[in-house]
Write a protein that holds these residues in place. Structure first.
Motif, short mmCIF file in Angstrom:
data_model
loop_
_atom_site.label_atom_id
_atom_site.label_comp_id
_atom_site.label_asym_id
_atom_site.label_seq_id
_atom_site.Cartn_x
_atom_site.Cartn_y
_atom_site.Cartn_z
N LYS A 175 0.73 -1.21 -0.19
CA LYS A 175 0.01 -0.06 0.03
C LYS A 175 0.78 1.32 0.00
CE LYS A 175 -0.23 0.74 4.86
NZ LYS A 175 -1.19 1.04 6.18
N HIS A 176 0.22 2.45 -0.19
CA HIS A 176 0.91 3.69 -0.06
C HIS A 176 0.79 4.28 1.19
CE1 HIS A 176 2.23 7.78 -1.15
NE2 HIS A 176 2.53 7.27 -2.16
N ARG A 177 1.66 4.75 1.79
CA ARG A 177 1.58 5.34 3.24
C ARG A 177 0.62 6.30 3.47
NH1 ARG A 177 6.28 3.64 6.14
NH2 ARG A 177 8.13 2.81 5.03
N GLN A 178 0.56 7.35 2.44
CA GLN A 178 -0.03 8.70 2.82
C GLN A 178 -1.52 8.50 2.16
OE1 GLN A 178 2.53 11.41 1.24
NE2 GLN A 178 4.18 10.96 2.80
N HIS A 179 -1.73 7.72 1.15
CA HIS A 179 -2.95 7.52 0.35
C HIS A 179 -4.15 6.98 0.98
CE1 HIS A 179 -0.76 8.06 -3.61
NE2 HIS A 179 -0.46 9.04 -2.97
N THR A 180 -5.40 7.73 0.89
CA THR A 180 -6.66 7.07 1.57
C THR A 180 -7.18 6.06 0.64
OG1 THR A 180 -6.91 9.28 2.47
CG2 THR A 180 -8.82 7.58 2.54
N ASN A 223 2.14 4.00 -6.83
CA ASN A 223 2.96 4.90 -6.11
C ASN A 223 2.12 6.43 -6.74
OD1 ASN A 223 5.33 6.09 -4.75
ND2 ASN A 223 6.02 7.04 -6.59
N ASP A 228 -5.21 1.15 -5.22
CA ASP A 228 -4.74 1.31 -3.65
C ASP A 228 -3.93 0.45 -3.13
OD1 ASP A 228 -6.86 3.27 -3.13
OD2 ASP A 228 -8.38 1.56 -3.86
N ASP A 246 7.65 5.60 -0.40
CA ASP A 246 6.29 5.98 0.33
C ASP A 246 5.25 4.88 0.34
OD1 ASP A 246 6.72 8.57 0.78
OD2 ASP A 246 6.26 9.05 -1.26
N THR A 248 4.55 0.81 1.36
CA THR A 248 4.95 -0.21 2.46
C THR A 248 4.07 -1.40 2.41
OG1 THR A 248 5.33 0.03 4.92
CG2 THR A 248 3.32 0.86 4.08
N SER A 301 13.01 1.05 6.41
CA SER A 301 12.02 2.35 6.40
C SER A 301 12.99 3.53 6.38
CB SER A 301 11.03 2.38 7.21
OG SER A 301 10.03 1.44 7.19
#
Length: 488
Positions: A175-180, A223, A228, A246, A248, A301
């Motif tokens: 997944k992306h750390r920051q995307h909802t 990315n 998602d 970004d 993880t 990380s």
């Protein structure tokens, strides 16, 4: 030699044909002689002689056809007669990478080079743009072994033979750390893949199947926020996470295995590959190669974030000098930059506890030997460091080929050439190959400070791969063009 395990097909069928003809001629002569001597007793047998003759001729015709078109189960002799083991694969950090102008490095290259050596032939590697192209080439008989990167239960491999596994791995949901994540999560996977079936079965969201997708394609989609999640093996993601800081792991999925794909019905080559991999597993070769070409904890990380920050802020300050000095010594500037990063993290003010300093972390004696006055000056430091590395390369015997030559030169750069020379002598004394880094590194462990040198070589290799990835995210080599790499 493994090649001696299989009797060449044409020779086998030729011998059968000759044997059958001899038996038939002998049989005919005996029947004629007995019929003339005992006409009454052999009257019935004479009546069936024509039928037996027609059957014999039909068998001879079938054998002749087989002689012209040998069974595909015996095509290993084609490989042996050709003198080349043809491999096709998708280039990448888990398979094989370019090394210099014409060299290759990587886990699969090392394994296949050893297999080719045992078969007493050269190794020819053809790069492919994606796994589907590898499969098509194998089905068409254009290659002997394929490196697909696909897990063994992938439906696209159904009509190919598979070797014993060379790697145990796990599928991971990335997944992306920051995307909802949206209510209806979209998960990118390669079309018709085992990953697609896994996602559908476990119901993590809607599947977005991308035709001819590579790991780089899937990670780029994630990315950019186009999806998602995506699904990759742990080895593929670990090898690329330095370029996707970004991204993880959300969760671990199921276990999986990776194997070589072999052209259909070539069971003899499959058996040879299996015996080779079994031996490499038992004697520790596979474990040592996997460990050397793994990512370890280098790009955790924190390491990923730091590396990306340094690429953006520090590397541009010195990249011109890296390129200038690398061109002077006919080396890849990214290798020189990787050495500098391992030494100082591209910090010109770096100082070690033992007093070495500067971007290349030179000792006073080395700086003097290389003819520079100020080792804290980045231009002078890079000049001296590249010249010193070239000196180590020049000392390595001509019998050592790439990429082993690079790994030995790096060890010599770190701990001194005489230690590498001693390790090569120990390697030869114990009956191993002093021209192969995998063997030399085992015996290097017996020497003082060897642990530091072994870590040094591996870390430089990881940074080198990471820098190569930065400029070749979507294709490692000219993957849309067929380019053969021959390793003798």
């Amino acid at each position: 030699m493994l090649g001696k395990l299989a009797l060449p097909a044409k020779r086998c069928y030729s011998r059968c044909t000759v044997f059958f003809v001899c038996v038939y001629v002998f049989y005919t002569a005996v029947i004629q002689a007995l019929t003339m001597r005992f006409p009454t007793a052999f009257a019935t047998l004479r009546q069936h002689h024509q039928r037996l003759w027609r059957g014999a001729m039909l068998s001879l015709c079938l054998l002749a056809l087989l002689n012209l078109h040998p069974s595909k189960q015996y095509t290993l002799d084609e490989v042996l007669e050709r003198g080349q083991l043809r491999v096709i694969g998708v280039a990448g950090p888990t398979t094989f990478l370019p090394h210099g102008d014409a060299g290759v490095r990587g886990l699969q290259y090392e394994l296949l080079r050893q297999l080719a050596d045992e078969l007493n032939m050269s190794l020819v590697i053809e790069q492919a743009p994606n796994a589907d192209a590898v499969i098509s080439a194998l089905k068409a008989g254009e290659a002997d072994i394929g490196i697909t990167g696909l897990v063994n239960d992938d439906p696209r491999l159904a009509k190919l033979l598979l070797s014993h596994p060379y790697l145990e791995t796990r599928l991971q949901l990335i997944k992306h750390r920051q995307h909802t994540v949206s209510d209806e999560a979209k998960i990118a996977v390669s079309a018709n893949s085992a990953e697609a079936q896994t996602v559908l079965h476990q119901q993590y969201g809607s599947v977005v199947e991308i035709r001819h997708a590579t790991p780089d394609t899937l990670l780029s989609e994630l990315n950019a926020g186009e999806v998602d999640y995506t699904v990759l093996t742990d080895s593929e993601f670990a090898a690329r996470r330095m370029s996707f800081p970004d991204l993880t792991i959300k969760t671990e999925l199921n276990n999986a295995q990776l194997s070589w794909a072999i052209r259909p019905r070539d069971k003899t080559l499959q058996r040879v590959a299996n015996r080779f991999l079994d031996t490499a597993t038992k004697d520790g070769t596979l474990k040592r190669l996997t460990a050397f070409y793994s990512q370890g904890n280098t790009f955790n990380s924190f390491g990923v974030m730091t590396f990306q920050k340094d690429i953006q802020q520090r590397l541009p300050l010195y990249q011109t000098q890296f390129k200038k000095q690398a061109d002077k010594h006919d080396m890849d500037w990214r290798l020189l930059a990787a050495i500098a990063y391992q030494e100082s993290k591209w910090d010109v003010a770096a100082v070690s506890p033992t007093g070495v300093t500067g971007i290349m972390m030179l000792t006073k004696s080395t700086a003097k030997e290389m003819g520079i006055a100020n080792r804290n000056n980045p231009q002078q430091s890079i000049l001296a460091g590249s010249a010193y590395y070239q000196r180590m390369i020049d000392k390595i015997p001509a019998t050592v080929h790439e990429p082993d030559r690079t790994w030995m030169a790096l060890a010599a750069y770190n701990m001194g050439y005489r230690h590498v020379l001693k390790a090569r002598e120990l390697t030869a004394r114990y009956g191993d190959d002093p021209d192969k880094w995998l063997d030399v590194s085992r015996h290097l462990r017996q020497l003082p400070r060897s642990g530091q040198a072994l870590v040094y070589v591996q870390e430089v290799r990881r940074y080198y791969d990471a820098l190569l990835l930065e400029g070749n995210r979507h294709h490692w080599m000219a993957s849309l063009d067929k380019k053969w790499v021959v390793a003798e």
